[in-house]
Design a protein around this motif. Structure first.
Motif, PDB file in Angstrom:
ATOM      1  N   ALA A 293       0.836  -1.202   0.000  1.00  0.00           N
ATOM      2  CA  ALA A 293       0.000   0.000   0.000  1.00  0.00           C
ATOM      3  C   ALA A 293       0.871   1.252   0.000  1.00  0.00           C
ATOM      4  N   GLY A 294       0.537   2.190  -0.883  1.00  0.00           N
ATOM      5  CA  GLY A 294       1.257   3.458  -0.948  1.00  0.00           C
ATOM      6  C   GLY A 294       2.592   3.390  -1.659  1.00  0.00           C
ATOM      7  N   GLU A 295       2.901   2.267  -2.294  1.00  0.00           N
ATOM      8  CA  GLU A 295       4.181   2.107  -2.974  1.00  0.00           C
ATOM      9  C   GLU A 295       3.990   2.238  -4.488  1.00  0.00           C
ATOM     10  N   ALA A 296       4.853   3.032  -5.122  1.00  0.00           N
ATOM     11  CA  ALA A 296       4.865   3.170  -6.576  1.00  0.00           C
ATOM     12  C   ALA A 296       6.127   2.507  -7.105  1.00  0.00           C
ATOM     13  N   VAL A 297       5.984   1.684  -8.157  1.00  0.00           N
ATOM     14  CA  VAL A 297       7.096   0.912  -8.705  1.00  0.00           C
ATOM     15  C   VAL A 297       7.187   1.155 -10.203  1.00  0.00           C
ATOM     16  N   GLY A 298       8.404   1.292 -10.701  1.00  0.00           N
ATOM     17  CA  GLY A 298       8.636   1.452 -12.129  1.00  0.00           C
ATOM     18  C   GLY A 298       9.929   0.780 -12.548  1.00  0.00           C
ATOM     19  N   ARG A 299      10.079   0.554 -13.862  1.00  0.00           N
ATOM     20  CA  ARG A 299      11.283  -0.099 -14.389  1.00  0.00           C
ATOM     21  C   ARG A 299      11.739   0.616 -15.655  1.00  0.00           C
ATOM     22  N   PHE A 300      13.049   0.559 -15.870  1.00  0.00           N
ATOM     23  CA  PHE A 300      13.625   1.044 -17.122  1.00  0.00           C
ATOM     24  C   PHE A 300      14.916   0.295 -17.377  1.00  0.00           C
ATOM     25  N   ARG A 301      15.357   0.325 -18.626  1.00  0.00           N
ATOM     26  CA  ARG A 301      16.600  -0.342 -19.018  1.00  0.00           C
ATOM     27  C   ARG A 301      17.657   0.718 -19.311  1.00  0.00           C
ATOM     28  N   VAL A 302      18.855   0.499 -18.767  1.00  0.00           N
ATOM     29  CA  VAL A 302      19.987   1.405 -19.010  1.00  0.00           C
ATOM     30  C   VAL A 302      20.501   1.137 -20.422  1.00  0.00           C
ATOM     31  N   PRO A 303      20.653   2.163 -21.255  1.00  0.00           N
ATOM     32  CA  PRO A 303      21.115   1.937 -22.629  1.00  0.00           C
ATOM     33  C   PRO A 303      22.529   1.352 -22.673  1.00  0.00           C
ATOM     34  N   GLU A 304      22.793   0.573 -23.725  1.00  0.00           N
ATOM     35  CA  GLU A 304      24.128  -0.016 -23.923  1.00  0.00           C
ATOM     36  C   GLU A 304      25.193   1.063 -24.064  1.00  0.00           C
ATOM     37  N   SER A 305      24.799   2.254 -24.502  1.00  0.00           N
ATOM     38  CA  SER A 305      25.756   3.339 -24.732  1.00  0.00           C
ATOM     39  C   SER A 305      26.055   4.153 -23.473  1.00  0.00           C
ATOM     40  N   ALA A 306      25.467   3.790 -22.331  1.00  0.00           N
ATOM     41  CA  ALA A 306      25.668   4.555 -21.093  1.00  0.00           C
ATOM     42  C   ALA A 306      27.126   4.502 -20.656  1.00  0.00           C
ATOM     43  N   GLN A 307      27.645   5.637 -20.239  1.00  0.00           N
ATOM     44  CA  GLN A 307      29.017   5.749 -19.770  1.00  0.00           C
ATOM     45  C   GLN A 307      29.060   5.531 -18.258  1.00  0.00           C
ATOM     46  N   PRO A 308      30.190   5.067 -17.727  1.00  0.00           N
ATOM     47  CA  PRO A 308      30.287   4.876 -16.280  1.00  0.00           C
ATOM     48  C   PRO A 308      30.120   6.197 -15.540  1.00  0.00           C
ATOM     49  N   GLY A 309      29.484   6.133 -14.381  1.00  0.00           N
ATOM     50  CA  GLY A 309      29.297   7.326 -13.568  1.00  0.00           C
ATOM     51  C   GLY A 309      28.062   7.199 -12.698  1.00  0.00           C
ATOM     52  N   THR A 310      27.776   8.258 -11.946  1.00  0.00           N
ATOM     53  CA  THR A 310      26.602   8.310 -11.070  1.00  0.00           C
ATOM     54  C   THR A 310      25.567   9.232 -11.701  1.00  0.00           C
ATOM     55  N   TYR A 311      24.343   8.746 -11.803  1.00  0.00           N
ATOM     56  CA  TYR A 311      23.272   9.485 -12.456  1.00  0.00           C
ATOM     57  C   TYR A 311      22.099   9.667 -11.502  1.00  0.00           C
ATOM     58  N   GLU A 312      21.432  10.825 -11.594  1.00  0.00           N
ATOM     59  CA  GLU A 312      20.275  11.107 -10.759  1.00  0.00           C
ATOM     60  C   GLU A 312      19.007  10.696 -11.498  1.00  0.00           C
ATOM     61  N   ILE A 313      18.185   9.874 -10.832  1.00  0.00           N
ATOM     62  CA  ILE A 313      16.901   9.440 -11.368  1.00  0.00           C
ATOM     63  C   ILE A 313      15.826  10.213 -10.607  1.00  0.00           C
ATOM     64  N   VAL A 314      14.862  10.782 -11.330  1.00  0.00           N
ATOM     65  CA  VAL A 314      13.851  11.652 -10.728  1.00  0.00           C
ATOM     66  C   VAL A 314      12.463  11.104 -11.046  1.00  0.00           C
ATOM     67  N   ALA A 315      11.531  11.255 -10.089  1.00  0.00           N
ATOM     68  CA  ALA A 315      10.132  10.896 -10.313  1.00  0.00           C
ATOM     69  C   ALA A 315       9.248  12.009  -9.786  1.00  0.00           C
ATOM     70  N   GLN A 316       8.298  12.452 -10.617  1.00  0.00           N
ATOM     71  CA  GLN A 316       7.328  13.488 -10.250  1.00  0.00           C
ATOM     72  C   GLN A 316       6.032  12.790  -9.861  1.00  0.00           C
TER      73      GLN A 316
END
Length: 177
Positions: A83-106
């Motif tokens: 209850a009260g939990e929102a869940v989502g999924r996505f795939r990281v592209p093969e072209s992604a470079q190493p590093g730390t990325y910020e994921i945002v949800a509105q």
């Protein structure tokens, strides 16, 4: 005298609670207004699938996610099994470079925004370059795989070994040098 025995399960539970309280990798998600976006796995290779969830979006438990920072684009967070939990999924592209990325949800209700971090790492065989050349140590180095030079070196070592053995044999017999 009575000895107390610590059980491994208690010790492990205490360690996990301490890590969560101190803000280790599992508690690295953060958000505005009390909500957080949990990213699982926290560290992923290019091409991997990522699941994000949050309980910071209220009763409707839905949000519009944005993983454009890593190149994945928008995704949807829908109500999850809790209850009260929102869940989502996505795939990281093969072209992604190493590093730390910020994921945002509105969040769907109100102007609540939740954020979390994703770390992209390289696979063992992707982007790796084998070293070439010699090491500059000042001692010298290999000159390549020239069969003529290799044969000459082996012959010189064989002559030196045979001559040394012959001299030691003469000395042992008392013939002198």
């Amino acid at each position: 005298m009575r000895r107390t025995v610590r059980r491994p399960a208690r010790a492990m539970a205490g360690a996990l609670l301490a890590v969560a309280a101190l803000g280790g990798p599992a508690a690295s998600a953060y958000g505005a207004g009390g909500g957080s976006l949990e990213v699982n796995p926290y560290s992923v290779e290019p091409g991997g699938q990522v699941t994000v969830n949050t309980t910071g979006c209220g009763k409707k438990a839905s949000a519009a996610g944005d993983a454009s920072a890593v190149g994945a684009g928008p995704f949807t967070l829908a109500p999850g099994s809790r209850a009260g939990e929102a869940v989502g999924r996505f795939r990281v592209p093969e072209s992604a470079q190493p590093g730390t990325y910020e994921i945002v949800a509105q969040c769907a209700e109100g102007d609540q925004e939740v954020r979390g971090d994703l770390v992209v790492t390289l696979m063992a065989d992707q982007g790796q370059v084998e070293p070439r050349g010699s090491v500059k140590t000042g001692v010298g180095g290999a000159q390549g795989r020239d069969p003529v030079r290799t044969a000459a070196g082996v012959a010189a070592l064989a002559v030196a070994a045979a001559g040394g053995t012959w001299l030691l044999h003469r000395r042992a017999r008392g013939d002198g040098i």
